[in-house]
Motif scaffolding. Structure first.
Motif, mmCIF file in Angstrom:
data_model
loop_
_atom_site.group_PDB
_atom_site.id
_atom_site.type_symbol
_atom_site.label_atom_id
_atom_site.label_comp_id
_atom_site.label_asym_id
_atom_site.label_seq_id
_atom_site.Cartn_x
_atom_site.Cartn_y
_atom_site.Cartn_z
ATOM 1 N N ALA A 109 0.161 -8.647 -2.605
ATOM 2 C CA ALA A 109 -1.263 -8.292 -2.623
ATOM 3 C C ALA A 109 -1.467 -6.851 -2.210
ATOM 4 O O ALA A 109 -1.168 -6.470 -1.070
ATOM 5 C CB ALA A 109 -2.042 -9.217 -1.702
ATOM 6 N N HIS A 110 -1.956 -6.035 -3.138
ATOM 7 C CA HIS A 110 -2.368 -4.693 -2.771
ATOM 8 C C HIS A 110 -3.573 -4.771 -1.844
ATOM 9 O O HIS A 110 -4.434 -5.660 -1.989
ATOM 10 C CB HIS A 110 -2.737 -3.885 -4.019
ATOM 11 N N VAL A 111 -3.637 -3.846 -0.916
ATOM 12 C CA VAL A 111 -4.764 -3.793 0.006
ATOM 13 C C VAL A 111 -6.076 -3.690 -0.777
ATOM 14 O O VAL A 111 -6.182 -2.956 -1.754
ATOM 15 C CB VAL A 111 -4.621 -2.574 0.948
ATOM 16 N N GLN A 112 -7.056 -4.466 -0.347
ATOM 17 C CA GLN A 112 -8.404 -4.373 -0.891
ATOM 18 C C GLN A 112 -9.244 -3.622 0.139
ATOM 19 O O GLN A 112 -9.204 -3.942 1.331
ATOM 20 C CB GLN A 112 -8.972 -5.764 -1.146
ATOM 21 N N HIS A 115 0.866 -1.180 0.000
ATOM 22 C CA HIS A 115 0.000 0.000 0.000
ATOM 23 C C HIS A 115 0.900 1.227 0.000
ATOM 24 O O HIS A 115 2.124 1.121 -0.142
ATOM 25 C CB HIS A 115 -0.912 -0.017 1.226
ATOM 26 N N ARG A 116 0.306 2.388 0.156
ATOM 27 C CA ARG A 116 1.058 3.641 0.066
ATOM 28 C C ARG A 116 2.245 3.690 1.022
ATOM 29 O O ARG A 116 3.313 4.209 0.698
ATOM 30 C CB ARG A 116 0.128 4.829 0.372
ATOM 31 N N MET A 117 2.101 3.099 2.193
ATOM 32 C CA MET A 117 3.112 3.241 3.231
ATOM 33 C C MET A 117 4.359 2.401 2.998
ATOM 34 O O MET A 117 5.391 2.632 3.626
ATOM 35 C CB MET A 117 2.493 2.912 4.595
ATOM 36 N N ASN A 118 4.279 1.383 2.096
ATOM 37 C CA ASN A 118 5.468 0.544 1.884
ATOM 38 C C ASN A 118 5.789 0.260 0.416
ATOM 39 O O ASN A 118 6.787 -0.391 0.125
ATOM 40 C CB ASN A 118 5.340 -0.780 2.651
ATOM 41 N N LEU A 119 4.961 0.737 -0.504
ATOM 42 C CA LEU A 119 5.134 0.375 -1.903
ATOM 43 C C LEU A 119 6.434 0.916 -2.499
ATOM 44 O O LEU A 119 6.987 0.324 -3.434
ATOM 45 C CB LEU A 119 3.934 0.859 -2.719
#
Length: 360
Positions: free
Chosen positions: A185-188, A160-164
């Motif tokens: 897996a991107h956050v759903q 997600h935004r915090m670790n991508l």
């Protein structure tokens, strides 16, 4: 669509057994429902044993034990044994918190065949912040213990935004752990993840930068580690067939016995989910109103019915359609042809607000 109207309806391939909603982690992206089920109401060992036997007769092949954290169930070895004795392939999705070598030996002896371990980040401070507790070091210490057993092993990287922006190094960490399978897996955005969407939504630049990184890793790891990647829906042009289609491939049983076609189906108002305490799994799968509600195409709009992709995406995600438009029958907003597609463009390009962190 009743069993008489469709006598050859195939059974589900997999059963997701949410044994409990209790969990030592409080992840920002948790997909558990906001209103979690109480421990005192959870299905008994006998209930789950009956469910596993019925699942096998229905044609289920894979049993996924999850939660919450399955390890908090004191009867976990009995549940694993019941799944194996029913002839199911038993996978457990765990945080690893509370797992010892002796505990794992007991679970493997009972019949556990596969274990999935999720990592929140590659740096301990950030990983623990996302998880809401000190768990990163515990997970890393568990991996050498796993390797002592004949057990298939999947590492799941939740991005997600915090670790991508650290994806390359994150994949390198996973590679060093030596799993059989790696899932990125991107956050759903369901459950707690939906409440934290402004904190977790990646930028378009992050998403597009990540794509070649994933493909390069897939090529590099070919033959050693099977890599799967789940693209974030909000950045797509066409929807995915959510869980293989509503009521087509998967059944989920929540901790108190409610049977659902997917993880988030309870967000849709007006649906009643029949309980395995009162009904046989076969009847629920073939005849219950909830499983028939979006099965097939009778509910689809004229746009979807005429679309050549209809048999590929099966109408997309009904939960996502409801959460974004308020209408569970609406065209999934991920679809280019949805009148609500512009909403996703707004969501993925907006600057995130400074918001409180919501945790389960």
């Amino acid at each position: 669509m009743t069993s008489e109207a469709n006598p050859i309806l195939p059974g589900p391939l997999s059963l997701i057994a949410e044994l409990t909603h209790r969990c030592p982690l409080h992840c920002l992206y948790c997909s558990n429902p906001i209103e979690m089920q109480r421990a005192s109401d959870e299905l008994s060992t006998e209930d789950w044993t009956r469910v596993f036997q019925q699942a096998a007769k229905l044609g289920v092949l894979h049993l996924h034990l999850t939660g919450g954290e399955p390890l908090v169930r004191k009867d976990l070895p009995e549940l694993i044994r019941a799944g194996r004795e029913a002839g199911l392939y038993v996978n457990m999705i765990t945080s690893g918190v509370g797992m010892t070598e002796q505990c794992l030996a007991t679970l493997v002896d009972a019949g556990l065949e596969h274990l999935q371990l999720s990592f929140q980040d590659l740096e301990e401070e950030s990983a623990n912040h996302i998880a809401g507790t000190r768990s990163h070091a515990i997970k890393l210490a568990l991996v050498p213990i796993l390797k002592k057993f004949h057990l298939a092993f999947t590492v799941n990287l939740v991005v997600h935004r915090m670790n991508l922006d650290r994806l390359e190094d994150f994949i390198a960490l996973a590679e060093d752990l030596g799993p059989d399978r790696l899932e990125i897996a991107h956050v759903q955005y369901y459950g707690w993840a939906l409440k934290n969407r402004a904190l977790l939504m990646p930028t378009e630049e992050q998403v597009h930068r990540a794509l070649p990184i994933v493909e390069a890793a897939r090529e590099r790891l070919k033959g050693r580690i099977h890599l799967e990647s789940v693209f974030p829906d909000y950045f797509g042009s066409f929807p995915k067939a959510c869980v293989g289609g509503w009521g087509r491939q998967m059944m989920l049983i929540d901790p108190v016995g409610q049977a659902m076609p997917c993880h988030s189906a309870a967000v849709i108002p007006g649906l009643t989910f029949d309980n395995v305490r009162q009904h046989d799994l076969r009847w629920i799968w073939r005849d219950s109103a909830a499983f028939q509600r979006f099965r097939g195409d009778s509910w689809m709009s004229d746009t979807c019915l005429a679309c050549p992709r209809k048999e590929r995406d099966l109408g997309g995600c009904r939960c996502q359609a409801f959460m974004l438009t308020g209408d569970a029958e609406a065209i999934d907003p991920v679809c280019t042809y949805s009148p609500h597609h512009g909403l996703l463009q707004t969501l993925r390009t907006s600057t995130p607000e400074v918001l409180p962190i919501w945790r389960g």
